[in-house]
Structure formats: C-alpha cells, structure tokens
Design a protein around this motif. Structure first.
Motif, mmCIF file in Angstrom:
data_model
loop_
_atom_site.group_PDB
_atom_site.id
_atom_site.type_symbol
_atom_site.label_atom_id
_atom_site.label_comp_id
_atom_site.label_asym_id
_atom_site.label_seq_id
_atom_site.Cartn_x
_atom_site.Cartn_y
_atom_site.Cartn_z
ATOM 1 N N PRO A 1 0.802 -1.228 0.000
ATOM 2 C CA PRO A 1 0.000 0.000 0.000
ATOM 3 C C PRO A 1 0.832 1.274 0.000
ATOM 4 O O PRO A 1 0.310 2.346 -0.282
ATOM 5 N N ARG A 2 2.136 1.159 0.302
ATOM 6 C CA ARG A 2 2.996 2.340 0.301
ATOM 7 C C ARG A 2 3.622 2.617 -1.059
ATOM 8 O O ARG A 2 3.572 3.727 -1.566
ATOM 9 N N CYS A 3 4.221 1.572 -1.658
ATOM 10 C CA CYS A 3 4.983 1.787 -2.889
ATOM 11 C C CYS A 3 4.432 1.033 -4.087
ATOM 12 O O CYS A 3 4.907 1.232 -5.212
ATOM 13 N N GLY A 4 3.465 0.158 -3.883
ATOM 14 C CA GLY A 4 2.897 -0.589 -4.991
ATOM 15 C C GLY A 4 3.709 -1.794 -5.426
ATOM 16 O O GLY A 4 3.401 -2.420 -6.440
ATOM 17 N N ASN A 5 4.737 -2.142 -4.656
ATOM 18 C CA ASN A 5 5.585 -3.277 -4.999
ATOM 19 C C ASN A 5 4.802 -4.592 -4.923
ATOM 20 O O ASN A 5 4.031 -4.823 -4.004
ATOM 21 N N GLU A 6 5.029 -5.458 -5.933
ATOM 22 C CA GLU A 6 4.332 -6.748 -5.974
ATOM 23 C C GLU A 6 5.156 -7.889 -5.370
ATOM 24 O O GLU A 6 4.606 -8.949 -5.066
ATOM 25 N N LYS A 7 6.464 -7.663 -5.200
ATOM 26 C CA LYS A 7 7.327 -8.720 -4.673
ATOM 27 C C LYS A 7 7.323 -8.648 -3.152
ATOM 28 O O LYS A 7 8.113 -7.928 -2.534
ATOM 29 N N LEU A 8 6.417 -9.390 -2.563
ATOM 30 C CA LEU A 8 6.197 -9.345 -1.125
ATOM 31 C C LEU A 8 6.484 -10.699 -0.499
ATOM 32 O O LEU A 8 6.365 -11.742 -1.147
ATOM 33 N N ALA A 9 6.839 -10.662 0.765
ATOM 34 C CA ALA A 9 7.053 -11.892 1.530
ATOM 35 C C ALA A 9 5.889 -12.075 2.491
ATOM 36 O O ALA A 9 5.568 -11.164 3.268
ATOM 37 N N GLU A 10 5.264 -13.217 2.435
ATOM 38 C CA GLU A 10 4.149 -13.481 3.343
ATOM 39 C C GLU A 10 4.682 -13.841 4.720
ATOM 40 O O GLU A 10 5.614 -14.631 4.855
ATOM 41 N N ILE A 11 4.118 -13.238 5.750
ATOM 42 C CA ILE A 11 4.544 -13.492 7.119
ATOM 43 C C ILE A 11 3.799 -14.728 7.620
ATOM 44 O O ILE A 11 2.581 -14.697 7.836
ATOM 45 N N SER A 12 4.527 -15.811 7.796
ATOM 46 C CA SER A 12 3.902 -17.094 8.128
ATOM 47 C C SER A 12 3.272 -17.113 9.513
ATOM 48 O O SER A 12 2.305 -17.840 9.757
ATOM 49 N N PHE B 1 -2.665 -13.162 6.655
ATOM 50 C CA PHE B 1 -3.058 -11.928 5.975
ATOM 51 C C PHE B 1 -2.135 -10.759 6.324
ATOM 52 O O PHE B 1 -2.568 -9.612 6.390
ATOM 53 N N HIS B 2 -0.862 -11.066 6.556
ATOM 54 C CA HIS B 2 0.184 -10.066 6.782
ATOM 55 C C HIS B 2 1.322 -10.319 5.795
ATOM 56 O O HIS B 2 1.655 -11.473 5.507
ATOM 57 N N TRP B 3 1.902 -9.212 5.285
ATOM 58 C CA TRP B 3 2.990 -9.318 4.320
ATOM 59 C C TRP B 3 4.082 -8.315 4.673
ATOM 60 O O TRP B 3 3.881 -7.401 5.472
ATOM 61 N N GLN B 4 5.239 -8.530 4.051
ATOM 62 C CA GLN B 4 6.386 -7.644 4.284
ATOM 63 C C GLN B 4 6.935 -7.183 2.939
ATOM 64 O O GLN B 4 7.130 -7.984 2.027
ATOM 65 N N CYS B 5 7.173 -5.881 2.831
ATOM 66 C CA CYS B 5 7.736 -5.288 1.618
ATOM 67 C C CYS B 5 9.108 -4.720 1.943
ATOM 68 O O CYS B 5 9.241 -3.809 2.759
ATOM 69 N N ARG B 6 10.142 -5.247 1.303
ATOM 70 C CA ARG B 6 11.506 -4.774 1.553
ATOM 71 C C ARG B 6 11.898 -3.640 0.617
ATOM 72 O O ARG B 6 12.992 -3.087 0.734
ATOM 73 N N ALA B 7 11.020 -3.280 -0.302
ATOM 74 C CA ALA B 7 11.328 -2.174 -1.202
ATOM 75 C C ALA B 7 11.130 -0.823 -0.523
ATOM 76 O O ALA B 7 11.672 0.188 -0.969
ATOM 77 N N CYS B 8 10.353 -0.803 0.556
ATOM 78 C CA CYS B 8 10.055 0.455 1.253
ATOM 79 C C CYS B 8 11.185 0.900 2.176
ATOM 80 O O CYS B 8 11.460 2.088 2.325
#
Length: 294
Positions: free
Chosen positions: A39-50, A54-61
């Motif tokens: 939701p911040r940068c629009g990056n599609e390459k996300l890591a799902e938090i196991s 329904f939580h994800w992590q974006c390292r591009a931000c």
C-alpha cells in the motif's frame, strides 16, 4: 411489473462470510484483484509473514521491511470490531431501501454504546464516497434541493425570520446523466458562482444538453434549456428534471423514514451513501463494489 436487481440473500451472505478469515480472504480479492501490492509503494514482490495470516512484508520500502495487513489503508484499520461484524453492517446498510440508522445497528448488534455504531456507519459512508468519478455526458439534469425543517415548525428562538424557501436548511446540488450515474454535493449557498463551479466539476464540456429549472444561477450555462416549474411547466420534450427529482425523493425519504434528523456536519456522508447506492442500483454485486471502495 417493475424489474429488480437480484442481490445476495441473507443465507448466501452467512455462508460466504462465516468467519473473520473468510471476510479477510474476500477483502484481499476485492482490494487487489490483480495481485497483492504494497500500500505504500505498490511493490508486488512481497514476503508473506507465516506467523500472521493476511500479513505481508515489503523490503522495497525500507531496509528493515514494511509490514502490513489486509486491513491497512481501509476503513477497517485500527478497529476492535471484527471484520465479520463490519461486513454485516455494510450488507444491512446496502440492502435496506431507505438506509439503516446507527441506533438500529446498535440494537441489532448489541453494541454497548451508540458511539460505536455511529462511528462504524459514518466510516462506511466515508468509504463509499467517490472523488474520482467520470464526468457526466449526454443529457444531464442539474437541480438543487434543501434539507432541513421548515422555519414555521421550529421553536421561536431557533427561527431566523429572514427570507423563505431554503432559509435555515442545508443546500445539496446534484447532476444526473439520463440512465447513468449521479454526482451530488453539499454546498454552502446556491449562487451562480457555486452552481457553475459544481457543474464544471461534475459535467463534461462535451455534454449534449443540460436541463434545469428556472433558477437564475443556471442562465450562463452553455447547451442549456429550462422548464419553468413556477408556471406549472415540468416537461418540454426531452427537457425535464424528473430524474434528479426522483433521487431527491429517495434521499429525503431515507432521512425522514430512517434517520429522522441529519446534522449539517454529517449530511455529506449521507449524500455519499445514497449517491453510491443510486449509481450501483443495477449492480448485482453492490456489496462487492462497496468492499472494494472501502
């Protein structure tokens, strides 16, 4: 007989949204139909938090990574009420012909305080607002109406004792495309400058005709024709304001029948709700459209 757009029934709703996780899965599909994005940068390459569904992590931000849930950036963020309850309130508001009051929501869901229901209903209405609408084209009807009690029915201390008609009432202006969508806004006054500013915002320059009543504030419009209501003229060929008058009837019946009283402060939210419902009157998945908007 009138034709009706079939909507999701109560049994269908209960089967689809039996748990909060089912609601979150539906929210994911409606919010990101082309795939989950940051939701911040629009990056599609996300890591799902196991460890958290329904939580994800974006390292591009950032170097540490930005963590977010499906609720971030929605009207459901930072709430103590379960998503299943939110969905039920939205469903109730959309399927009730004249709308649903916060007091009715409090009674039906057993909330301990009225403020919880009031907060939820207004947050939903804010989510339904559409600031990025398509400008209206074709034959467009424009009209204004006044919301509020009559001066003669008010207590003597509350009467303004000036003017007539819309004195002491809130002014709402609307424009509707024949057999199309509608745009409505609460305005401070119905003068020429304000009316024309709204029309420039809501109506395309490529419009074929703008139909209004005899209000002098519309005289300078291009491609403009009027009907003179004060003289008993309501239709002149294709020129009339019956479509927008029909919407005003729906809005006022909702206020009188369900809400009874609406403050000037919150009136734009009620207008946004009825505008959304009108523009989705033929949408069999109005609930899905609302979730995507919220």
């Amino acid at each position: 007989m009138a034709s009706f757009t079939k909507q999701m029934t109560v049994p269908q709703f209960e089967a689809m949204f039996s748990t909060d996780d089912a609601c979150k899965s539906y929210l994911v599909s409606r919010r990101w139909p082309a795939g989950i994005r940051c939701p911040r940068c629009g990056n599609e390459k996300l890591a799902e938090i196991s460890s958290k569904a329904f939580h994800w992590q974006c390292r591009a931000c950032s170097a540490t990574g930005y963590r977010f849930s499906v609720l971030v950036g929605t009207i459901f963020e930072n709430t103590n009420v379960g998503l299943k309850t939110w969905f039920k309130v939205i469903y109730l508001m959309l399927t009730s012909k004249k709308g649903t009051s916060a007091l009715q929501v409090q009674r039906m869901f057993g909330f301990g305080s009225y403020s919880t229901a009031h907060y939820m209903c207004h947050r939903i209405r804010a989510g339904l607002a559409d600031p990025e609408f398509r400008k209206l084209m074709g034959i467009v009807e424009v009209d204004e109406t006044y919301i509020g009690g009559k001066e003669k029915n008010k207590h003597e201390a509350d009467r303004k004792h000036i003017g007539r008609g819309g004195v002491g009432k809130a002014t709402v202006i609307g424009a509707v495309e024949r057999r199309g969508n509608l745009v409505a806004r609460v305005i401070e006054r119905a003068d020429t400058e304000t009316l024309n500013a709204f029309i420039r915002e809501a109506v395309s320059e490529k419009v074929s005709l703008i139909a209004t009543d005899e209000h002098p504030g519309y005289r300078s419009l291009k491609k403009h024709r009027t009907v003179t209501h004060s003289a008993g003229q309501y239709v002149d060929g294709v020129v009339h304001t019956q479509t927008i008058d029909g919407f005003w009837s729906l809005l006022k019946r909702g206020i009188m029948g369900s809400y009874h009283k609406v403050s000037r402060k919150y009136l734009p939210l009620y207008v946004a709700e009825f505008e959304f419902r009108y523009n989705n009157r033929g949408n069999p998945d109005i609930f899905g459209a609302a979730i995507a908007r919220c």
